[in-house]
Design a protein around this motif. Sequence first.
Motif, PDB file in Angstrom:
ATOM      1  N   ILE A   1       0.815  -1.218   0.000  1.00  0.00           N
ATOM      2  CA  ILE A   1       0.000   0.000   0.000  1.00  0.00           C
ATOM      3  C   ILE A   1       0.854   1.276   0.000  1.00  0.00           C
ATOM      4  N   PRO A   2       1.844   1.430   0.902  1.00  0.00           N
ATOM      5  CA  PRO A   2       2.705   2.633   0.812  1.00  0.00           C
ATOM      6  C   PRO A   2       3.484   2.697  -0.511  1.00  0.00           C
ATOM      7  N   PHE A   3       3.925   1.538  -0.987  1.00  0.00           N
ATOM      8  CA  PHE A   3       4.669   1.480  -2.248  1.00  0.00           C
ATOM      9  C   PHE A   3       3.807   1.999  -3.399  1.00  0.00           C
ATOM     10  N   THR A   4       2.558   1.568  -3.430  1.00  0.00           N
ATOM     11  CA  THR A   4       1.657   1.982  -4.507  1.00  0.00           C
ATOM     12  C   THR A   4       1.327   3.467  -4.411  1.00  0.00           C
ATOM     13  N   PHE A   5       1.025   3.925  -3.194  1.00  0.00           N
ATOM     14  CA  PHE A   5       0.671   5.342  -3.054  1.00  0.00           C
ATOM     15  C   PHE A   5       1.857   6.236  -3.415  1.00  0.00           C
ATOM     16  N   ASP A   6       3.033   5.921  -2.899  1.00  0.00           N
ATOM     17  CA  ASP A   6       4.209   6.748  -3.180  1.00  0.00           C
ATOM     18  C   ASP A   6       4.557   6.715  -4.672  1.00  0.00           C
ATOM     19  N   GLY A   7       4.440   5.533  -5.276  1.00  0.00           N
ATOM     20  CA  GLY A   7       4.776   5.402  -6.697  1.00  0.00           C
ATOM     21  C   GLY A   7       3.833   6.173  -7.604  1.00  0.00           C
ATOM     22  N   LEU A   8       2.569   6.272  -7.194  1.00  0.00           N
ATOM     23  CA  LEU A   8       1.564   6.955  -8.012  1.00  0.00           C
ATOM     24  C   LEU A   8       1.217   8.345  -7.480  1.00  0.00           C
ATOM     25  N   ARG A   9       1.997   8.813  -6.537  1.00  0.00           N
ATOM     26  CA  ARG A   9       1.710  10.132  -5.944  1.00  0.00           C
ATOM     27  C   ARG A   9       1.644  11.248  -6.999  1.00  0.00           C
ATOM     28  N   PRO A  10       2.586  11.298  -7.978  1.00  0.00           N
ATOM     29  CA  PRO A  10       2.501  12.363  -8.988  1.00  0.00           C
ATOM     30  C   PRO A  10       1.169  12.336  -9.749  1.00  0.00           C
ATOM     31  N   TYR A  11       0.741  11.126 -10.118  1.00  0.00           N
ATOM     32  CA  TYR A  11      -0.541  10.991 -10.832  1.00  0.00           C
ATOM     33  C   TYR A  11      -1.703  11.437  -9.948  1.00  0.00           C
ATOM     34  N   ILE A  12      -1.663  11.050  -8.678  1.00  0.00           N
ATOM     35  CA  ILE A  12      -2.729  11.419  -7.736  1.00  0.00           C
ATOM     36  C   ILE A  12      -2.793  12.930  -7.555  1.00  0.00           C
ATOM     37  N   GLU A  13      -1.632  13.547  -7.392  1.00  0.00           N
ATOM     38  CA  GLU A  13      -1.589  15.000  -7.198  1.00  0.00           C
ATOM     39  C   GLU A  13      -2.113  15.754  -8.427  1.00  0.00           C
ATOM     40  N   GLN A  14      -1.738  15.268  -9.604  1.00  0.00           N
ATOM     41  CA  GLN A  14      -2.181  15.940 -10.823  1.00  0.00           C
ATOM     42  C   GLN A  14      -3.676  15.728 -11.054  1.00  0.00           C
ATOM     43  N   THR A  15      -4.165  14.560 -10.694  1.00  0.00           N
ATOM     44  CA  THR A  15      -5.608  14.299 -10.816  1.00  0.00           C
ATOM     45  C   THR A  15      -6.391  15.244  -9.914  1.00  0.00           C
ATOM     46  N   ARG A  16      -5.893  15.432  -8.702  1.00  0.00           N
ATOM     47  CA  ARG A  16      -6.543  16.370  -7.784  1.00  0.00           C
ATOM     48  C   ARG A  16      -6.549  17.782  -8.363  1.00  0.00           C
ATOM     49  N   LYS A  17      -5.449  18.151  -8.983  1.00  0.00           N
ATOM     50  CA  LYS A  17      -5.322  19.508  -9.516  1.00  0.00           C
ATOM     51  C   LYS A  17      -6.232  19.722 -10.719  1.00  0.00           C
ATOM     52  N   ILE A  18      -6.172  18.798 -11.688  1.00  0.00           N
ATOM     53  CA  ILE A  18      -6.920  18.981 -12.935  1.00  0.00           C
ATOM     54  C   ILE A  18      -8.414  18.715 -12.740  1.00  0.00           C
ATOM     55  N   GLU A  19      -8.733  17.542 -12.214  1.00  0.00           N
ATOM     56  CA  GLU A  19     -10.138  17.170 -12.092  1.00  0.00           C
ATOM     57  C   GLU A  19     -10.801  17.850 -10.906  1.00  0.00           C
ATOM     58  N   GLY A  20      -9.998  18.259  -9.923  1.00  0.00           N
ATOM     59  CA  GLY A  20     -10.545  18.979  -8.776  1.00  0.00           C
ATOM     60  C   GLY A  20     -11.030  20.366  -9.131  1.00  0.00           C
ATOM     61  N   SER A  21     -10.512  20.903 -10.246  1.00  0.00           N
ATOM     62  CA  SER A  21     -10.969  22.220 -10.700  1.00  0.00           C
ATOM     63  C   SER A  21     -12.346  22.144 -11.348  1.00  0.00           C
ATOM     64  N   VAL A  22     -12.748  20.922 -11.680  1.00  0.00           N
ATOM     65  CA  VAL A  22     -14.058  20.705 -12.312  1.00  0.00           C
ATOM     66  C   VAL A  22     -15.060  20.138 -11.327  1.00  0.00           C
ATOM     67  N   VAL A  23     -14.594  19.136 -10.561  1.00  0.00           N
ATOM     68  CA  VAL A  23     -15.452  18.474  -9.568  1.00  0.00           C
ATOM     69  C   VAL A  23     -14.786  18.592  -8.202  1.00  0.00           C
ATOM     70  N   ASP A  24     -15.480  19.206  -7.278  1.00  0.00           N
ATOM     71  CA  ASP A  24     -14.886  19.457  -5.952  1.00  0.00           C
ATOM     72  C   ASP A  24     -14.406  18.184  -5.270  1.00  0.00           C
ATOM     73  N   SER A  25     -15.177  17.096  -5.392  1.00  0.00           N
ATOM     74  CA  SER A  25     -14.823  15.846  -4.705  1.00  0.00           C
ATOM     75  C   SER A  25     -13.499  15.278  -5.188  1.00  0.00           C
ATOM     76  N   ALA A  26     -13.098  15.620  -6.423  1.00  0.00           N
ATOM     77  CA  ALA A  26     -11.843  15.103  -6.978  1.00  0.00           C
ATOM     78  C   ALA A  26     -10.629  15.682  -6.267  1.00  0.00           C
TER      79      ALA A  26
END
Length: 212
Positions: A160-185
């Motif tokens: 679980i930590p390995f997966t989260f840390d490895g995909l952290r850049p994708y997660i952060e960018q998803t929050r940034k891009i899709e969060g600007s459209v949908v608050d829950s993102a």
Amino acid sequence: MNEKAEAKKVKLEISMEVGFLIGALFLIISVCAYLFMPAAETSFVVFAVSVCSAIAIILSAYYVGETLRVNVEREKMNKSFVLTRALNSLPISRVRTFIDKIVKEKTKMSPEQQYEVIKNDDNLQAGVLTVLGHFEDISIAVQYGYANEEILFASLSILIPFTFDGLRPYIEQTRKIEGSVVDSARNFCSELEKLSAAWKSGCYLSSGRKIS
């Protein structure tokens, strides 16, 4: 751990049955004393037996509560194994291969780069979202007492930590891009982040207790 829980359950059930038998025995003694003993002695015997009966009933009630608690814990253990076994049907290997490649090649991907790589590969994106969603469910299950965190930690403390840390850049960018459209993102994978952070700090998320 299931064997220990089963043994404890059997012990509690036996103790509960013994408590009820003792209570019934005292009740029979009380009735016999009332029917056959002299009136002067009957009241004391009935009082003494009533006290003993009450104690036996209280102990029985305690054992009933303990039995229920053990049953709940055993059910939580079973649900934990269901959650871990479910990973066998998920595309976890593809996601791990993607992260391993980044780690081995020491590739430093920016959030924008990793987001684009995953977004442009439909199969990879489907696998990433499925795995992240399952780990989110595990975190929520732990926090709400639906599953046994100790079992999940024993099985997934590295993944679980390995997966989260490895995909952290994708997660952060998803929050940034899709969060600007949908608050829950903006909270995308926030539950997984909590679980990963807790385990990396050496604590259980559900209780805050140190992991021994």
